[in-house]
Write an enzyme that holds these catalytic residues in place. Structure first.
Site, PDB file in Angstrom:
ATOM      1  N   ALA A 100       0.865  -1.019   0.097  1.00 14.02           N
ATOM      2  CA  ALA A 100      -0.200  -0.147  -0.081  1.00 14.02           C
ATOM      3  C   ALA A 100       0.875   1.152  -0.013  1.00 14.02           C
ATOM      4  O   ALA A 100       1.765   1.309   0.813  1.00 14.02           O
ATOM      5  CB  ALA A 100      -0.779   0.162   1.333  1.00 14.02           C
ATOM      6  N   SER A 101       0.710   2.014  -0.913  1.00 16.33           N
ATOM      7  CA  SER A 101       1.896   3.173  -1.283  1.00 16.33           C
ATOM      8  C   SER A 101       1.858   4.147  -0.118  1.00 16.33           C
ATOM      9  O   SER A 101       0.889   4.211   0.615  1.00 16.33           O
ATOM     10  CB  SER A 101       1.635   3.884  -2.620  1.00 16.33           C
ATOM     11  OG  SER A 101       1.506   2.825  -3.626  1.00 16.33           O
TER      12      SER A 101
END
Length: 393
Positions: A100-101
């Site tokens: 998840a960036s």
């Protein structure tokens, strides 16, 4: 309503948005705040994630530590959600293959893409589905196609999106190919980095539309690229420094210095250098050198042989040329250089560094990229009138 009067989820989202605003230097736009609240980040994370400490990845299971897992979901950091492409061996060193960036980078990219309700979007790199959830909320899920190369990740993201009431088109496939059935798109947005802009992205983005993607270079892997597609199929744009993403899987290259590049029968030329080696592998100098050289990478080796404290290896991506720059641990202004192959790579590095210095040591925001209809990539500084070809494939 204060955070103490809200649910833990609402308080966590608001806390995350405050932290993001601090990093951005301004408030997150109201439309994206609403999207973040409607598609909360933790709802897209798997129960098993990985945290990093001292460069080593360790598992964090929601069932074992629900509070730690929830806290990790709302830190202003990327969250690793898969290692080793989902198939780590018992004795394998763990490396991240999906995440998840970083939230601040996500919102910065959404801003750069200029997304507005009604716009059609091709999203490359579905990952957890968090970005897709927020885009679906803001634009309407019928306007979004999101592509993920990993079957397990695509299936999980589709299910998480559906749980929240979003049904964008989730495609499991090679992101390089985009998704032609729904083209053309107003925006193409990637949340994986690329070393070459795929031709399909340009072809599937309508003239005047934007491509926003993290950029990766074999020399240094950061930079956010925003390209405008022209009527003739040319894409032109500039970089900003805010981005570092995992490389698209189909553009990966795995070369080892020993075994793939350097051979025992090589007889390199010897010389010396006064250019500090660490100055060329970090910051704006590295960004410039990477764009001047294009297809050259580097790695470090500690104590490779007696009498050498550390060695900087430099090699071409095709493995045909290499250089080694040694530090004996004592002298700080002179280094031994060894070069082999048709290209003298350390000479090229020195020349690129001089070019950067002569042009006022520019930052990444002064650099740009032009991709021509034949797929050629040309870098430039300040203006596309004076450009150079970027080697690579």
């Amino acid at each position: 309503m204060s955070d103490t009067q809200q649910s833990p989820e609402q308080a966590a989202v608001r806390g995350l948005l405050r932290a993001v605003a601090t990093e951005l230097g301004h408030e997150v736009a109201p439309g994206w705040q609403a999207a973040a609240a409607a598609a909360p980040r933790h709802r897209f994370l798997p129960d098993l994630i990985w945290t990093s400490r001292d460069g080593h990845y360790r598992p964090l299971n929601r069932g074992d530590d629900p509070q730690g897992w929830f806290a990790a979901a709302y830190t202003v950091e990327p969250v690793v959600t898969q290692v080793n492409d989902g198939a780590p061996g018992e004795d394998d060193e763990l490396w991240p293959s999906s995440s998840a960036s970083h939230p601040s980078v996500v919102f910065r990219m959404l801003e750069a893409a200029g997304l507005r309700p009604g716009a059609s979007v091709l999203h490359i790199g579905t990952g957890t589905g968090w970005d897709s959830g927020m885009i679906s909320h803001r634009l309407g899920d019928t306007n979004l196609v999101t592509v993920e190369v990993d079957h397990a990740l695509a299936d999980r993201a589709r299910a998480r999106l559906k749980d929240l009431g979003y049904t964008p088109t989730v495609v499991c496939g090679d992101g390089r190919l985009g998704w032609e059935p729904a083209a053309p798109y107003d925006r193409t947005l990637a949340t994986c980095s690329v070393r070459r802009i795929p031709a399909a992205w340009i072809a599937q983005t309508r003239p005047g539309g934007l491509i926003v993607t993290p950029w990766d270079n074999p020399w240094i892997c950061w930079g956010l690229l925003r390209l405008t597609v022209g009527k003739d199929g040319t894409a032109v744009g500039r970089y900003s420094p805010h981005s570092a993403f995992m490389l698209m899987r189909t553009q990966r290259q795995d070369l080892r210095i020993h075994g793939d590049v350097v051979s025992e029968d090589h007889r390199p030329d010897e010389s010396t250098s006064v250019l500090p080696r660490r100055d060329v592998v970090a910051g704006n100098a590295a960004f410039a050198i990477g764009h001047r050289l294009g297809d050259v990478w580097h790695t470090w080796q500690d104590e490779p042989v007696p009498g050498v404290a550390d060695r900087l290896w430099v090699a071409t991506c095709d493995g045909t040329s290499w250089a080694a720059v040694d530090h004996d641990g004592r002298e700080e202004d002179r280094f031994a250089v060894y070069q082999h192959g048709p290209r003298r790579l350390w000479d090229e590095v020195e020349e690129a560094h001089r070019w950067w210095d002569d042009h006022g040591r520019p930052g990444s925001d002064r650099f740009g990229l032009t991709v021509t209809p034949d797929g050629a990539h040309h870098g430039w500084l300040d203006t596309s009138a004076d450009s150079w070809p970027i080697r690579g494939r």
